[in-house]
Write an enzyme that holds these catalytic residues in place. Structure first.
Site, PDB file in Angstrom:
ATOM      1  N   HIS A 155      14.851  12.675  35.809  1.00 24.30           N
ATOM      2  CA  HIS A 155      13.795  13.066  36.751  1.00 24.30           C
ATOM      3  C   HIS A 155      14.213  12.776  38.189  1.00 24.30           C
ATOM      4  CE1 HIS A 155      11.228  13.204  33.166  1.00 24.30           C
ATOM      5  NE2 HIS A 155      10.406  13.931  33.893  1.00 24.30           N
ATOM      6  N   HIS A 156      13.467  13.361  39.120  1.00 19.62           N
ATOM      7  CA  HIS A 156      13.676  13.113  40.557  1.00 19.62           C
ATOM      8  C   HIS A 156      13.512  11.624  40.864  1.00 19.62           C
ATOM      9  CE1 HIS A 156       9.308  12.653  41.167  1.00 19.62           C
ATOM     10  NE2 HIS A 156       9.231  13.551  40.186  1.00 19.62           N
ATOM     11  N   LYS A 159      10.037   9.470  41.063  1.00 20.42           N
ATOM     12  CA  LYS A 159       9.144   9.228  39.915  1.00 20.42           C
ATOM     13  C   LYS A 159       8.895   7.728  39.804  1.00 20.42           C
ATOM     14  CE  LYS A 159       8.599  10.111  34.986  1.00 20.42           C
ATOM     15  NZ  LYS A 159       7.135  10.256  35.104  1.00 20.42           N
TER      16      LYS A 159
END
Ligand code: NAP
Length: 266
Positions: A155-156, A159
């Protein structure tokens, strides 16, 4: 047909803004309220780069619900904020569609009871992307045929929680399909945590990097073969058909539903 009155909580966040745009475009939905901690007083249309809507961002969910009378609240806020928002909305008889992660088993139990007491419905969905739901389903199908499995979720870097709700749900589905723990492999960890986290033998690894959105690989290993099931959300729009479906169906689904798959596949 009357439009469904929708309030977006976390309307100025990355997901919240996509939800606002989706609701504004959908002829069956009407945006009636927008709540966030920042950008209070601004027109939410302008916040999301659309035309002015006349709906201003508000800071108090309680007041927004009392004044705007939504039928459904969509929440994409933070793990720290989400339970209070759910209590407020369901307590006021508003149905909730929640994508915010970090909701525990105890929280789910509380939400179930709140729904019963206040006759409002809740959908808690760790992932709204249809492809991701299929990925989880395929992983559950494969689980019986492979004794070892690892999940890598990516994920980015902004998060807030790890592992992702989707990876936990995937591990739960794999374990439920197996009916027993996955096989553990022995080996010393020379750096603590290098084998990731573990749920009953299912290893989970969280990668956080700028440039990523939401991705997951489920890797099954067997004698002489590897099966990899991968899903990539390439933009936050990927979640919106699922959110729209949930908003349209939630009023007809009494009580708590955990996972959008119950709306999609049943
Ligand atoms: P984000 O950009 O940080 O947005 C969260 C927004 O909520 C921010 O604008 C934040 O304001 C606001 N907020 C914080 N507390 C609030 C409160 N009490 N009431 C109202 N608004 C509040 O995060 P995101 O990337 O949109 O993600 C939001 C959540 O959705 C995360 O938990 C993420 O993991 C989850 N998510 C779920 C899915 C899914 O398919 N289920 C997909 C993607 C993301 P401030 O910035 O001012 O604090």
């Amino acid at each position: 047909m009357e439009k469904i009155r929708v309030l977006v909580s976390g309307c100025c966040g990355r997901m919240g803004q996509e939800v606002v745009k989706m609701v504004l475009k959908d002829v069956q939905l009407q945006l009636v309220g927008a709540v966030d901690q920042g950008q209070i007083g601004k027109d939410i249309g302008e916040v999301v780069g659309a035309d002015a809507t006349g709906i201003l961002v508000e800071g108090s969910l309680t007041e927004a619900i009392a004044n705007r009378r939504p039928q459904v609240m969509v929440d994409f806020t933070t793990p720290a904020a989400v339970m209070d928002n759910i209590r407020t909305a369901i307590g006021a008889g508003v149905h909730v569609v929640v994508g915010t992660t970090g909701i525990s088993q105890n929280d789910l139990e509380e939400i179930r009871k709140l729904c019963e007491t206040h006759r409002a419905n809740a959908l808690i969905a760790p992932n709204f992307a249809v492809g991701a739901l299929l990925m989880m389903r395929f992983a559950a199908m494969a689980a019986k045929y492979f004794s070892q499995v690892e999940i890598i979720e990516l994920h980015h870097d902004r998060k807030l929680d790890a592992p992702s709700g989707t990876s936990i749900k995937t591990a739960e589905m794999i374990l439920a399909a197996r009916g027993e723990a996955a096989e553990r492999c022995v080996g010393e960890e020379k750096i603590k945590g290098v084998r990731g986290g573990e749920m009953n033998g299912v290893h989970l690894h969280s990668v956080r990097l700028p440039g990523l959105i939401a991705h997951q690989e489920v890797i099954f290993g067997g004698e002489g073969q590897i099966l990899t099931i991968r899903h990539d959300s390439l933009s936050r729009e990927s979640f919106m058909p699922g959110v729209a479906l949930a908003v349209k169906k939630i009023m007809g689904r009494p009580g708590l539903t955990y996972g959008l798959e119950h709306f999609l596949f049943e």
